[in-house]
Write a protein that holds these residues in place. Structure first.
Motif, short mmCIF file in Angstrom:
data_model
loop_
_atom_site.label_atom_id
_atom_site.label_comp_id
_atom_site.label_asym_id
_atom_site.label_seq_id
_atom_site.Cartn_x
_atom_site.Cartn_y
_atom_site.Cartn_z
N GLU A 24 0.86 -1.18 0.00
CA GLU A 24 0.00 0.00 0.00
C GLU A 24 0.90 1.23 0.00
OE1 GLU A 24 -2.49 2.10 3.43
OE2 GLU A 24 -3.42 0.23 2.76
N GLY A 25 0.53 2.22 -0.80
CA GLY A 25 1.25 3.48 -0.80
C GLY A 25 2.24 3.66 -1.93
N LEU A 26 2.41 2.66 -2.77
CA LEU A 26 3.35 2.76 -3.88
C LEU A 26 2.60 2.71 -5.20
CD1 LEU A 26 6.10 0.23 -2.77
CD2 LEU A 26 6.19 2.70 -2.62
N SER A 27 3.08 3.51 -6.15
CA SER A 27 2.48 3.42 -7.48
C SER A 27 3.10 2.26 -8.26
CB SER A 27 2.68 4.74 -8.24
OG SER A 27 4.06 5.04 -8.30
N ASN A 28 4.36 1.94 -7.96
CA ASN A 28 5.05 0.82 -8.60
C ASN A 28 5.59 -0.06 -7.49
OD1 ASN A 28 6.59 -0.98 -10.01
ND2 ASN A 28 8.14 0.51 -10.63
N ASP A 29 4.89 -1.16 -7.19
CA ASP A 29 5.29 -1.98 -6.05
C ASP A 29 6.17 -3.17 -6.43
OD1 ASP A 29 3.44 -3.57 -7.25
OD2 ASP A 29 2.14 -3.77 -5.52
N LYS A 30 6.67 -3.20 -7.65
CA LYS A 30 7.51 -4.31 -8.08
C LYS A 30 8.73 -4.43 -7.16
CE LYS A 30 9.76 -6.24 -12.10
NZ LYS A 30 10.19 -6.03 -13.47
N PHE A 31 8.89 -5.59 -6.57
CA PHE A 31 10.01 -5.92 -5.68
C PHE A 31 10.03 -5.12 -4.39
CE2 PHE A 31 11.73 -6.55 -10.05
CZ PHE A 31 11.61 -7.93 -10.06
N ALA A 32 8.95 -4.43 -4.06
CA ALA A 32 8.95 -3.64 -2.82
C ALA A 32 8.73 -4.52 -1.60
CB ALA A 32 7.87 -2.57 -2.87
N ALA A 33 8.01 -5.63 -1.74
CA ALA A 33 7.76 -6.54 -0.62
C ALA A 33 7.55 -7.94 -1.18
CB ALA A 33 6.53 -6.09 0.16
N PHE A 34 8.09 -8.93 -0.47
CA PHE A 34 7.96 -10.30 -0.96
C PHE A 34 8.15 -11.30 0.16
CE2 PHE A 34 12.26 -8.75 -1.70
CZ PHE A 34 13.05 -9.73 -1.10
N VAL A 103 5.02 5.12 2.81
CA VAL A 103 4.59 6.52 2.72
C VAL A 103 5.73 7.33 2.11
CG1 VAL A 103 3.03 6.42 4.71
CG2 VAL A 103 5.42 7.10 5.04
N GLU A 104 5.41 8.55 1.68
CA GLU A 104 6.47 9.43 1.20
C GLU A 104 7.42 9.68 2.36
OE1 GLU A 104 5.81 12.80 -1.33
OE2 GLU A 104 3.77 12.06 -1.75
N GLY A 105 8.69 9.43 2.13
CA GLY A 105 9.68 9.53 3.20
C GLY A 105 10.46 10.83 3.16
N ILE A 106 11.24 11.02 4.21
CA ILE A 106 12.16 12.16 4.26
C ILE A 106 13.58 11.60 4.23
CG2 ILE A 106 10.60 13.75 5.42
CD1 ILE A 106 11.99 13.03 8.05
N ARG A 107 14.47 12.27 3.54
CA ARG A 107 15.85 11.82 3.39
C ARG A 107 16.66 12.31 4.59
NH1 ARG A 107 18.11 7.87 0.91
NH2 ARG A 107 16.74 8.26 -0.84
N VAL A 108 17.31 11.36 5.28
CA VAL A 108 18.20 11.68 6.41
C VAL A 108 19.58 11.17 6.05
CG1 VAL A 108 18.67 11.34 8.86
CG2 VAL A 108 16.31 11.50 8.06
N SER A 109 20.57 12.06 6.12
CA SER A 109 21.95 11.71 5.80
C SER A 109 22.84 11.97 6.99
CB SER A 109 22.45 12.54 4.60
OG SER A 109 21.63 12.34 3.49
N VAL A 110 23.94 11.23 7.04
CA VAL A 110 24.92 11.40 8.11
C VAL A 110 26.31 11.45 7.49
CG1 VAL A 110 25.90 10.42 10.21
CG2 VAL A 110 23.46 10.18 9.75
N ARG A 111 27.09 12.41 7.91
CA ARG A 111 28.47 12.55 7.46
C ARG A 111 29.35 12.60 8.71
NH1 ARG A 111 26.05 11.48 3.58
NH2 ARG A 111 25.53 12.75 1.80
N ALA A 112 30.64 12.40 8.51
CA ALA A 112 31.56 12.47 9.65
C ALA A 112 32.89 13.04 9.21
CB ALA A 112 31.77 11.08 10.26
N GLU A 113 33.46 13.86 10.07
CA GLU A 113 34.85 14.30 9.92
C GLU A 113 35.69 13.39 10.80
OE1 GLU A 113 35.48 18.37 10.97
OE2 GLU A 113 34.38 19.12 9.25
#
Length: 194
Positions: A24-34, A103-113
């Motif tokens: 549920e929630g995807l327009s193209n669910d190919k390989f999204a769940a199995f 659902v539409e997600g939010i992108r979270v990124s992590v970087r490190a020095e």
């Protein structure tokens, strides 16, 4: 003449039950769940004997799903959430249909020095960032961030932009509702010789 009657017990035909999954929630669910079967041709419906173990897998952040901006919410039985983990194991008790919600997600990124960061879903030991150190998150959820400083360095703080957000390592974020990049600041450790 003696006659002998021989009887052989017929093997019981095992009763099988159907396990199905929907998305549920995807327009193209190919390989999204199995249903994971251990072979390359995984399925969305399969028959099992009573008590058989089954593993369901939802693909949270691959090119087919993640690039479209969807995040995995969880596995549902009807409208009841049964697991937020992308991999869900259970034993067959009867016919059942699980739903993988996205659902539409939010992108979270992590970087490190001077260090190697990791991203974990809160209340899980499963790392979700992979080598990209980026993941899609369901809005309103929290993450646990950690960093392993390079040899000779020590962790100092987490920042978003130039703003310090925590000096904890690991760090549990507040609920996140928009795209964000966290940066782990690690500095060379100073030692005093005596």
């Amino acid at each position: 003449i003696n006659y002998t009657a021989r009887f052989e017990e017929e093997a019981d035909t095992p009763v099988t039950y159907t396990v199905s999954i929907e998305t549920e929630g995807l327009s193209n669910d190919k390989f999204a769940a199995f249903i994971y079967t251990g072979i390359t041709q995984d399925e969305t419906q399969k028959s099992y004997e009573l008590g058989s173990p089954v593993k369901l897998i939802a693909v949270q952040d691959n090119n087919d799903v993640g690039s479209l901006g969807y995040a995995f919410v969880g596995w549902f039985l009807g409208e009841t959430l049964v697991s937020e983990n992308d991999e869900f194991d259970f034993n067959v008790t009867g016919d059942v249909t699980y739903k993988a919600k996205f659902v539409e997600g939010i992108r979270v990124s992590v970087r490190a020095e001077r260090g190697w960061p990791s991203i974990y879903l809160l209340n899980s030991d499963k790392e979700v960032g992979g080598t990209s150190m980026s993941t899609l998150l369901v809005p309103g959820r929290q993450l646990k961030l950690s960093v392993n400083p390079e040899f000779g360095c020590r962790f100092v703080r987490w920042t978003v932009g130039e703003e310090e957000v925590s000096t904890d390592n690991p760090y549990i974020t507040e609920p996140l509702n928009e795209a964000v990049t966290f940066k782990a600041i690690c500095e060379p450790a100073s030692y005093q010789l005596t």
